[in-house]
Scaffold this motif. Structure first.
Motif, PDB file in Angstrom:
ATOM      1  N   CYS A   1       0.732  -1.187  -0.145  1.00  0.00           N
ATOM      2  CA  CYS A   1       0.006  -0.010   0.095  1.00  0.00           C
ATOM      3  C   CYS A   1       0.967   1.261   0.135  1.00  0.00           C
ATOM      4  O   CYS A   1       0.748   2.073  -0.731  1.00  0.00           O
ATOM      5  CB  CYS A   1      -0.755   0.174   1.234  1.00  0.00           C
TER       6      CYS A   1
ATOM      7  N   VAL B   1       0.704   1.813  -3.783  1.00  0.00           N
ATOM      8  CA  VAL B   1      -0.744   2.369  -4.126  1.00  0.00           C
ATOM      9  C   VAL B   1      -0.590   3.518  -3.915  1.00  0.00           C
ATOM     10  O   VAL B   1      -1.307   4.657  -4.720  1.00  0.00           O
ATOM     11  CB  VAL B   1      -1.393   1.403  -3.200  1.00  0.00           C
TER      12      VAL B   1
ATOM     13  N   VAL C   1      -8.084   3.531  -9.251  1.00  0.00           N
ATOM     14  CA  VAL C   1      -6.749   2.902  -9.058  1.00  0.00           C
ATOM     15  C   VAL C   1      -6.412   2.392  -7.854  1.00  0.00           C
ATOM     16  O   VAL C   1      -6.142   1.058  -7.778  1.00  0.00           O
ATOM     17  CB  VAL C   1      -5.564   4.276  -8.846  1.00  0.00           C
ATOM     18  N   SER C   2      -7.005   3.002  -6.832  1.00  0.00           N
ATOM     19  CA  SER C   2      -6.932   2.103  -5.587  1.00  0.00           C
ATOM     20  C   SER C   2      -7.852   0.835  -5.526  1.00  0.00           C
ATOM     21  O   SER C   2      -7.383  -0.185  -4.653  1.00  0.00           O
ATOM     22  CB  SER C   2      -7.462   3.037  -4.463  1.00  0.00           C
TER      23      SER C   2
ATOM     24  N   THR D   1     -12.082   1.223   0.015  1.00  0.00           N
ATOM     25  CA  THR D   1     -10.846   2.190  -0.536  1.00  0.00           C
ATOM     26  C   THR D   1     -11.586   3.397  -1.157  1.00  0.00           C
ATOM     27  O   THR D   1     -12.657   3.529  -1.029  1.00  0.00           O
ATOM     28  CB  THR D   1     -10.141   1.620  -1.689  1.00  0.00           C
TER      29      THR D   1
ATOM     30  N   MET E   1      -6.416   2.839   4.851  1.00  0.00           N
ATOM     31  CA  MET E   1      -5.794   1.946   3.873  1.00  0.00           C
ATOM     32  C   MET E   1      -4.852   0.911   4.408  1.00  0.00           C
ATOM     33  O   MET E   1      -4.844  -0.096   3.760  1.00  0.00           O
ATOM     34  CB  MET E   1      -5.092   2.950   3.123  1.00  0.00           C
TER      35      MET E   1
ATOM     36  N   VAL F   1      -2.445   6.698  -6.208  1.00  0.00           N
ATOM     37  CA  VAL F   1      -3.492   7.334  -5.728  1.00  0.00           C
ATOM     38  C   VAL F   1      -3.535   8.656  -5.781  1.00  0.00           C
ATOM     39  O   VAL F   1      -4.341   9.572  -6.438  1.00  0.00           O
ATOM     40  CB  VAL F   1      -4.029   6.797  -4.625  1.00  0.00           C
TER      41      VAL F   1
ATOM     42  N   PHE G   1      -5.488  -3.140   3.518  1.00  0.00           N
ATOM     43  CA  PHE G   1      -4.646  -3.851   2.704  1.00  0.00           C
ATOM     44  C   PHE G   1      -4.051  -4.751   3.683  1.00  0.00           C
ATOM     45  O   PHE G   1      -3.909  -5.983   3.142  1.00  0.00           O
ATOM     46  CB  PHE G   1      -3.643  -3.051   2.069  1.00  0.00           C
TER      47      PHE G   1
ATOM     48  N   SER H   1      -6.027  -1.759  -7.209  1.00  0.00           N
ATOM     49  CA  SER H   1      -4.792  -2.353  -6.483  1.00  0.00           C
ATOM     50  C   SER H   1      -5.153  -3.148  -5.474  1.00  0.00           C
ATOM     51  O   SER H   1      -4.297  -3.848  -4.852  1.00  0.00           O
ATOM     52  CB  SER H   1      -4.223  -0.749  -6.183  1.00  0.00           C
ATOM     53  N   LEU H   2      -6.039  -3.040  -4.757  1.00  0.00           N
ATOM     54  CA  LEU H   2      -6.718  -4.023  -3.733  1.00  0.00           C
ATOM     55  C   LEU H   2      -7.333  -5.211  -4.400  1.00  0.00           C
ATOM     56  O   LEU H   2      -7.153  -6.291  -3.771  1.00  0.00           O
ATOM     57  CB  LEU H   2      -7.866  -3.430  -2.952  1.00  0.00           C
TER      58      LEU H   2
END
Length: 251
Positions: A124, A128, A212-213, A207, A160, A132, A164, A216-217
Motif C-alpha cells: 500500500c 498504491v 486505481v486504489s 478504498t 488504507m 493514488v 490492505f 490495487s486492492l
C-alpha cells in the motif's frame, strides 16, 4: 452446571490475563514509538508530499491536533511492533481446543499472518499511495492550493493500511477454513466467481472512490485467494484423526 460455570469463568480469566499482557506489551512499545513519532509521521507523509507542488506543506486545523497525531502514530507503531505477540496470545487462547495436528500449524499461521499483514501495508505504501495521489492530483483545479490536513491524512493512511493488511490475510483465512473442515478446496473453486465479485465490492467500499486504489486492492486479493486454494490442497491432504483417536488438550 457448576463445572460448566467454572470452565466459563476460567476462560474469562485467561482471556483477561492475555489481554493485560497485550496491553502491557503495547504500553512498553509505545514509549520508543512516541519518542520517534515525528520521524514516523514524516515517513508516512512522504508519498503525499511528493505529489504536492514544490514547497507545499501539510497543515493542522485542530488546536490539539499537533499533539494528538503523534500520540496516535505512536500507538499504531507500538501495536504493529508487538503484532506477532498479539497473534501469539490469540492463538494460545484457542490452543487448548485444538487437535495435536492443528497445533503444529499455529506457528506457521502466526508467522504467515504477520508477514502478510506487513506485506499488505508495504504494498500500500510503496505502490498504491503514489499512484493514488498522482491520480487524484490530476483532477485538482489549477486555481486551488492543495494542503492536506494532517489528521485527515493520518485517518486515510490508517484506513488504507488496515484495508490492505487485512485483505492480504486472505490466504490464511482460506487455509484456516479448510483446516477446520468448514469448506473444501473443491467448494472454494466452485465459489471462485462469487468470491471475485465480492472482492471487487469490498474493494469499492473500503478504498477511496477512485479506480486505481480499487484495482490495487482487488487484483492482489484475487491472486491471494488462488494462493490460499493452492496451499489448502496440502492442508486438506492431511488425514483428520479418527473419532475418539485424538482429542483436544484438556478433554
Amino acid at each position: 452446571m457448576e463445572a460448566g460455570n467454572d470452565t466459563f469463568l476460567s476462560h474469562l480469566i485467561e482471556l483477561r490475563d492475555r489481554l493485560i499482557r497485550v496491553l502491557v506489551a503495547v504500553g512498553i512499545a509505545f514509549i520508543p514509538a512516541f519518542i520517534f513519532s515525528a520521524e514516523i509521521y514524516d515517513f508516512l507523509a512522504r508519498p503525499v508530499i511528493a505529489s504536492l507542488p514544490t514547497g507545499s506543506k501539510m497543515i493542522a486545523t485542530g488546536v490539539i491536533t499537533p499533539f494528538l497525531i503523534p500520540m496516535k502514530i505512536a500507538l499504531l507503531a507500538a501495536f504493529l511492533g508487538v503484532l506477532p505477540y498479539v497473534l501469539y496470545q490469540a492463538w494460545a487462547f484457542v490452543a487448548p481446543g485444538l487437535y495435536a495436528h492443528e497445533k503444529k500449524l499455529v506457528l506457521p499461521l502466526i508467522v504467515s499472518s504477520t508477514l502478510l499483514f506487513f506485506i499488505g501495508m508495504t504494498f500500500c505504501y510503496y505502490f498504491v499511495f503514489g499512484a493514488v495521489f498522482e491520480f487524484i492530483n490530476k483532477f485538482a483545479p489549477k486555481s486551488i492550493s492543495v494542503a492536506p490536513d494532517i489528521e485527515a491524512y493520518f485517518n486515510f493512511v490508517i484506513g488504507m493500511f488496515l484495508s490492505f493488511g487485512i485483505a492480504f490475510e486472505l490466504p490464511v483465512v482460506v487455509v484456516v477454513l479448510v483446516m477446520t473442515g468448514l469448506v473444501t478446496t473443491d467448494q472454494l473453486r466452485e465459489w471462485r466467481g462469487y468470491v471475485i465479485v465480492g472482492i471487487f465490492v469490498v474493494a469499492a467500499v473500503v478504498t477511496p472512490p477512485d479506480v486505481v486504489s480499487q484495482l490495487s486492492l482487488a487484483i492482489p486479493m484475487c491472486l491471494l485467494y488462488e494462493i490460499g486454494i493452492f496451499v489448502s490442497r496440502f492442508v486438506e491432504k492431511r488425514k483428520l484423526p479418527a473419532p475418539g483417536a485424538e482429542h483436544p488438550a484438556g478433554e
